[in-house]
Design a protein around this motif. Structure first.
Motif, PDB file in Angstrom:
ATOM      1  N   GLY A 187       0.834  -1.193   0.000  1.00 46.24           N
ATOM      2  CA  GLY A 187       0.000   0.000   0.000  1.00 46.24           C
ATOM      3  C   GLY A 187       0.868   1.242   0.000  1.00 46.24           C
ATOM      4  O   GLY A 187       0.693   2.157   0.805  1.00 46.24           O
ATOM      5  N   ALA A 190      -1.700   1.677   6.290  1.00 47.65           N
ATOM      6  CA  ALA A 190      -2.628   1.010   5.373  1.00 47.65           C
ATOM      7  C   ALA A 190      -3.999   0.972   6.051  1.00 47.65           C
ATOM      8  O   ALA A 190      -4.143   0.451   7.155  1.00 47.65           O
ATOM      9  CB  ALA A 190      -2.144  -0.406   5.063  1.00 47.65           C
ATOM     10  N   ALA A 240      -6.838  -3.156   4.825  1.00 50.59           N
ATOM     11  CA  ALA A 240      -5.627  -3.233   4.005  1.00 50.59           C
ATOM     12  C   ALA A 240      -4.438  -3.713   4.828  1.00 50.59           C
ATOM     13  O   ALA A 240      -3.551  -4.403   4.318  1.00 50.59           O
ATOM     14  CB  ALA A 240      -5.317  -1.878   3.375  1.00 50.59           C
TER      15      ALA A 240
END
Length: 283
Positions: free
Chosen positions: A76, A148, A152
């Protein structure tokens, strides 16, 4: 009470940088202005990344001692502040090692390609794609994720575990999955912990990270949890550092099972780990 500094001019910027950090890279990342100044928002970002890099020093040393050409993955990545500054700190002066940044936005991946080429960061690569589906090597040595959002961070954990990552280093951001589930969980005693929306959000966030740490410990990781920086620089401030030390830990699995019996939430993380062949059920 002294007034907080809103910015730093170029003459004072150096005191905020790590010894190896170049103003050229920081300007390319738009952390510094073209005049070399540092505004308040960029100063907060830089402090967060630099503290993160400090926590990575021992893991990186350990990884290089045990692997000839290790792979470090930034999940990410966004604008890849972390990935680029990590490369400059730990790989630029070495002849081996590679950074792989994972980012789903095509405009950001293109920009990262341009920066790595311009600065001759020849062992810095970017893959465009979602954390869950992006194709990366089967073996990773250190996986990192800074802020994140929501699940995520869980996606990063699952991919890191699947890649047999020796280290997993995370600073989670907002996390709402379990807060939503708590609204459907009935408990006369425990329910008082999340009667109010603010408490539900904060308790859900705390519960999420507790489950993450217990899951990692169950899978044989030694886990450390600490603050990243002072609260004045970030409210998303919890750093989870996990090092793989053994195959599994039954006591952690039992703690996790007991917790989920008391508070019967259903985190997607555990389902995804199970699908990946890492069931955390207690037998």
């Amino acid at each position: 009470m002294s007034k907080p500094r809103s910015s730093l001019n170029a003459k004072k910027v150096r005191q905020e940088l790590r010894p190896e950090q170049s103003t050229e890279l920081l300007k390319e990342l738009h952390i510094l202005t073209r005049q070399g100044n540092l505004n308040a928002d960029s100063l907060r970002k830089l402090k967060q990344v630099n503290h993160f890099l400090q926590f990575l020093e021992d893991p990186v040393t350990d990884v290089f001692e045990r692997n000839e050409n290790p792979l470090f993955v930034d999940v990410g990545a966004g604008k890849s502040y972390l990935g680029f500054l990590f490369y400059e700190a730990y790989l630029k002066e070495r002849s081996t090692g590679r950074v792989l940044a994972i980012e789903k936005r095509s405009d950001l991946t293109l920009k990262c390609h341009e920066i790595s080429k311009k600065l001759d960061f020849s062992r810095f690569d970017v893959i465009e794609g979602d954390v869950q589906t992006a194709q990366w090597p089967e073996r990773v040595h250190l996986t990192m994720a800074l802020h994140a959002c929501d699940t995520a961070t869980d996606d990063a954990i699952v991919r890191a575990v699947k890649s047999r990552s020796d280290y997993i280093v995370l600073v989670p951001c907002c996390q709402a999955e379990l807060a939503r589930q708590l609204g459907d969980t009935e408990s006369e005693v425990a329910g008082a912990l999340w009667d109010y929306p603010l408490h539900k959000r904060e308790f859900g966030s705390h519960l999420t990270n507790v489950i993450r740490t217990l899951a990692l410990k169950s899978l044989g990781y030694q886990v450390t949890v600490t603050e990243l920086v002072g609260w004045e620089h970030s409210f998303k401030n919890e750093l989870i550092l996990a090092k793989k030390v053994k195959a599994f830990d039954n006591s952690a699995r039992e703690k996790l099972a007991g917790l989920l019996k008391s508070i019967p939430v259903r985190p997607q993380l555990l389902g995804d780990l199970s699908e990946a062949g890492h069931s955390l059920s207690v037998h």
